[in-house]
Write an enzyme that holds these catalytic residues in place. Structure first.
Site, PDB file in Angstrom:
ATOM      1  N   LYS A 175       0.899  -1.189   0.036  1.00  0.00           N
ATOM      2  CA  LYS A 175       0.067  -0.210   0.204  1.00  0.00           C
ATOM      3  C   LYS A 175       0.864   1.374  -0.121  1.00  0.00           C
ATOM      4  CE  LYS A 175      -2.226  -0.990   3.797  1.00  0.00           C
ATOM      5  NZ  LYS A 175      -1.527  -2.411   4.247  1.00  0.00           N
ATOM      6  N   ARG A 225      -9.753   1.129   8.592  1.00  0.00           N
ATOM      7  CA  ARG A 225      -9.091  -0.293   9.093  1.00  0.00           C
ATOM      8  C   ARG A 225     -10.286  -0.926   9.966  1.00  0.00           C
ATOM      9  NH1 ARG A 225      -3.554   0.290   8.677  1.00  0.00           N
ATOM     10  NH2 ARG A 225      -2.533  -1.541   9.346  1.00  0.00           N
ATOM     11  N   ARG A 237      11.752  -5.835   5.082  1.00  0.00           N
ATOM     12  CA  ARG A 237      11.561  -4.375   4.526  1.00  0.00           C
ATOM     13  C   ARG A 237      12.511  -3.382   5.545  1.00  0.00           C
ATOM     14  NH1 ARG A 237       6.018  -2.070   5.476  1.00  0.00           N
ATOM     15  NH2 ARG A 237       6.094  -3.280   7.375  1.00  0.00           N
ATOM     16  N   ARG A 281      11.335  -1.330  11.043  1.00  0.00           N
ATOM     17  CA  ARG A 281      10.199  -1.072  11.953  1.00  0.00           C
ATOM     18  C   ARG A 281       9.998  -1.907  13.273  1.00  0.00           C
ATOM     19  NH1 ARG A 281       4.975   0.162   7.920  1.00  0.00           N
ATOM     20  NH2 ARG A 281       3.943  -1.093   9.594  1.00  0.00           N
ATOM     21  N   ARG A 325      -0.442  -8.633  13.912  1.00  0.00           N
ATOM     22  CA  ARG A 325      -0.947  -7.669  12.814  1.00  0.00           C
ATOM     23  C   ARG A 325      -1.965  -8.364  11.712  1.00  0.00           C
ATOM     24  NH1 ARG A 325       4.350  -4.964  10.913  1.00  0.00           N
ATOM     25  NH2 ARG A 325       2.982  -4.065   9.048  1.00  0.00           N
TER      26      ARG A 325
HETATM   27  P1  AP5 Z   1       4.928  -1.626   1.994  1.00  0.00           P
HETATM   28  O1  AP5 Z   1       4.658  -0.723   0.854  1.00  0.00           O
HETATM   29  O2  AP5 Z   1       5.496  -1.122   3.034  1.00  0.00           O
HETATM   30  O3  AP5 Z   1       3.653  -2.264   2.351  1.00  0.00           O
HETATM   31  P2  AP5 Z   1       2.114  -1.915   3.055  1.00  0.00           P
HETATM   32  O4  AP5 Z   1       1.078  -2.578   2.777  1.00  0.00           O
HETATM   33  O5  AP5 Z   1       2.085  -0.330   3.275  1.00  0.00           O
HETATM   34  O6  AP5 Z   1       2.585  -2.605   4.446  1.00  0.00           O
HETATM   35  P3  AP5 Z   1       2.561  -1.841   6.034  1.00  0.00           P
HETATM   36  O7  AP5 Z   1       3.306  -3.088   6.760  1.00  0.00           O
HETATM   37  O8  AP5 Z   1       3.085  -0.520   6.075  1.00  0.00           O
HETATM   38  O9  AP5 Z   1       0.975  -1.982   6.356  1.00  0.00           O
HETATM   39  P4  AP5 Z   1       0.416  -1.986   7.783  1.00  0.00           P
HETATM   40  O10 AP5 Z   1      -0.944  -1.768   7.095  1.00  0.00           O
HETATM   41  O11 AP5 Z   1       0.532  -3.093   8.513  1.00  0.00           O
HETATM   42  O12 AP5 Z   1       1.021  -0.680   8.372  1.00  0.00           O
HETATM   43  P5  AP5 Z   1       0.736   0.627   8.708  1.00  0.00           P
HETATM   44  O13 AP5 Z   1       1.841   1.496   8.760  1.00  0.00           O
HETATM   45  O14 AP5 Z   1      -0.486   1.124   8.051  1.00  0.00           O
HETATM   46  O15 AP5 Z   1       5.641  -2.846   1.380  1.00  0.00           O
HETATM   47  C1  AP5 Z   1       6.306  -3.861   2.186  1.00  0.00           C
HETATM   48  C2  AP5 Z   1       7.545  -4.562   1.776  1.00  0.00           C
HETATM   49  O16 AP5 Z   1       7.312  -4.887   0.406  1.00  0.00           O
HETATM   50  C3  AP5 Z   1       8.541  -3.204   1.396  1.00  0.00           C
HETATM   51  O17 AP5 Z   1       9.953  -3.566   1.787  1.00  0.00           O
HETATM   52  C4  AP5 Z   1       8.454  -2.836  -0.200  1.00  0.00           C
HETATM   53  O18 AP5 Z   1       9.588  -2.447  -0.605  1.00  0.00           O
HETATM   54  C5  AP5 Z   1       8.036  -4.429  -0.583  1.00  0.00           C
HETATM   55  N1  AP5 Z   1       7.296  -4.406  -1.629  1.00  0.00           N
HETATM   56  C6  AP5 Z   1       6.347  -3.622  -2.186  1.00  0.00           C
HETATM   57  N2  AP5 Z   1       5.730  -4.002  -3.272  1.00  0.00           N
HETATM   58  C7  AP5 Z   1       6.483  -4.844  -3.853  1.00  0.00           C
HETATM   59  C8  AP5 Z   1       6.398  -5.663  -5.225  1.00  0.00           C
HETATM   60  N3  AP5 Z   1       5.557  -5.446  -5.847  1.00  0.00           N
HETATM   61  N4  AP5 Z   1       7.632  -6.873  -5.125  1.00  0.00           N
HETATM   62  C9  AP5 Z   1       8.256  -6.976  -4.136  1.00  0.00           C
HETATM   63  N5  AP5 Z   1       8.491  -6.370  -3.144  1.00  0.00           N
HETATM   64  C10 AP5 Z   1       7.462  -5.237  -2.976  1.00  0.00           C
HETATM   65  O19 AP5 Z   1      -0.021   0.585  10.274  1.00  0.00           O
HETATM   66  C11 AP5 Z   1       1.120   0.212  11.176  1.00  0.00           C
HETATM   67  C12 AP5 Z   1       0.081   0.381  12.579  1.00  0.00           C
HETATM   68  O20 AP5 Z   1      -0.494   1.684  12.904  1.00  0.00           O
HETATM   69  C13 AP5 Z   1      -0.917  -0.529  12.587  1.00  0.00           C
HETATM   70  O21 AP5 Z   1      -0.372  -1.906  13.006  1.00  0.00           O
HETATM   71  C14 AP5 Z   1      -1.793  -0.063  13.655  1.00  0.00           C
HETATM   72  O22 AP5 Z   1      -1.278  -0.170  14.976  1.00  0.00           O
HETATM   73  C15 AP5 Z   1      -1.518   1.418  13.375  1.00  0.00           C
HETATM   74  N6  AP5 Z   1      -2.575   2.038  12.564  1.00  0.00           N
HETATM   75  C16 AP5 Z   1      -2.364   2.362  11.088  1.00  0.00           C
HETATM   76  N7  AP5 Z   1      -3.560   3.072  10.709  1.00  0.00           N
HETATM   77  C17 AP5 Z   1      -4.719   2.710  11.543  1.00  0.00           C
HETATM   78  C18 AP5 Z   1      -5.974   2.716  11.439  1.00  0.00           C
HETATM   79  N8  AP5 Z   1      -6.347   3.382  10.334  1.00  0.00           N
HETATM   80  N9  AP5 Z   1      -6.627   2.198  12.630  1.00  0.00           N
HETATM   81  C19 AP5 Z   1      -6.032   1.991  13.759  1.00  0.00           C
HETATM   82  N10 AP5 Z   1      -4.684   1.836  13.778  1.00  0.00           N
HETATM   83  C20 AP5 Z   1      -4.079   1.994  12.516  1.00  0.00           C
END
Ligand code: AP5
Length: 223
Positions: free
Chosen positions: A9, A84, A122, A155, A166
Site C-alpha cells: 500500500k 481499517r 523491509r 520498523r 497484525r
Molecule cells: P509496503 O509498501 O511497506 O507495504 P504496506 O502494505 O504499506 O505495509 P505496512 O506493513 O506498512 O502496512 P500496515 O497496514 O501493516 O502498516 P501501517 O503503517 O498502515 O511494502 C512492504 C515491503 O514489500 C517493502 O519492503 C516493499 O519494498 C516491498 N514491496 C512492495 N511492493 C513490492 C512488489 N511489488 N514486489 C516486491 N516487493 C515489494 O500501520 C501500522 C500500525 O499503525 C498498525 O498495526 C496499527 O497499530 C496502526 N494503524 C495504522 N492505521 C490505523 C488505522 N486506520 N486504525 C487503527 N490503527 C492504525
C-alpha cells in the site's frame, strides 16, 4: 489503498502520488510520527502499536478528519491504511459524501506467505520514509538511503512476534471493511499485487484509474 500488512500500500501510494499529483495520507506514518515525537498521543498509542493491535477509532478518525481539510488534499488524496475498521469506514463515507468525493478502492491481493517474507526484509528511511527491501529493492549502498544518506531502519512492529498479531487484526477487523465498501457502492478493484515489480503494478493501477487497462481484474460494482 486497501490490503493486508506488507501488501504494498505504502509503496504504491508513494509512486501514485507522484504520477497523479495528489496527497498521500498514511495513518501508519502519521501515528509513527507521534511515537517518534513522544508527544501525548505517541505515549497513548505506543503499547497498542508495538503489540500489533489497532489504535482506537476515535484517535485515528480525528486525525484523518483534520488531515483531509489541508490544502494539499483539494485535488484529491490517497488513503493508505485507512479505513481499517467498519466504524472508520462509516466515518469516511460521511466525510466523502459531504465533500461530494467519489472514492475508488484499490485492493492489493497478496498471499500471506508473501507478505510475511516481505515484512521480514523491509527497511525504511527514518528521515524521508523511502521504502526498501533487502532482496528486491535494495539501496545503492547497503543499509543507506539513496535520497538522503540516512541509515535505514527496521520498523519496531516488523518483528516476527508482532507480525502474526497484525495479520490477525487484519483478518478480524479490516478484511470485513472491503465488503462494507462494496456494499456502499464504491468502485472496488482487485489488483494482483505480487506478480510484478512495484513500478509495473503502479502503472496497472494508474491505467485502471484512467479506465484503460484491460489487464486488471475489476471488482467494480460487485455486491
Ligand atoms: P509496503 O509498501 O511497506 O507495504 P504496506 O502494505 O504499506 O505495509 P505496512 O506493513 O506498512 O502496512 P500496515 O497496514 O501493516 O502498516 P501501517 O503503517 O498502515 O511494502 C512492504 C515491503 O514489500 C517493502 O519492503 C516493499 O519494498 C516491498 N514491496 C512492495 N511492493 C513490492 C512488489 N511489488 N514486489 C516486491 N516487493 C515489494 O500501520 C501500522 C500500525 O499503525 C498498525 O498495526 C496499527 O497499530 C496502526 N494503524 C495504522 N492505521 C490505523 C488505522 N486506520 N486504525 C487503527 N490503527 C492504525
Amino acid at each position: 489503498m486497501f490490503g493486508p500488512p506488507g501488501s504494498g500500500k505504502g509503496t504504491q501510494a508513494k509512486l501514485l502520488r507522484q504520477s497523479l499529483g495528489v496527497a498521500h495520507i498514511s495513518t501508519g506514518d502519521m501515528l509513527r510520527e507521534h511515537l517518534a515525537a513522544g508527544d501525548e498521543m505517541g505515549k497513548e498509542i505506543a503499547g497498542v502499536m508495538q503489540s500489533g493491535g489497532l489504535v482506537p477509532d476515535e484517535t485515528v478518525n480525528r486525525m484523518v478528519e483534520e488531515r483531509i481539510e489541508r490544502p494539499d488534499c483539494e485535488k484529491g488524496f490517497i488513503l493508505d491504511g485507512f479505513p481499517r475498521t467498519v466504524p472508520q469506514a462509516r466515518l469516511l463515507a460521511g466525510l466523502l459524501a459531504a465533500k461530494g468525493i467519489r472514492p475508488l478502492v484499490v485492493h492489493l491481493k497478496v498471499d500471506y506467505n508473501v507478505v510475511i517474507a516481505r515484512i521480514s526484509g523491509r527497511r525504511q528511511c527514518p528521515t524521508c520514509g523511502a521504502l526498501y527491501a533487502i532482496s528486491s529493492n535494495v539501496p545503492t549502498v547497503s543499509e543507506v538511503c539513496d535520497y538522503d544518506g540516512s541509515k535505514l531502519a527496521i520498523r519496531e512492529d516488523d518483528r516476527p512476534e508482532v507480525v502474526g498479531e497484525r495479520l490477525r487484526a487484519y483478518e478480524r477487523q479490516t478484511a470485513p471493511v472491503l465488503e462494507f465498501l462494496r456494499q456502499a457502492g464504491y468502485a472496488c478493484f482487485d489488483v494482483e499485487g505480487a506478480d510484478a515489480p512495484p513500478q509495473v503494478i503502479a502503472r496497472r493501477i494508474e491505467g485502471l484509474i484512467r479506465g484503460v487497462d484491460p489487464l486488471v481484474e475489476s471488482g467494480a460494482g460487485k455486491g
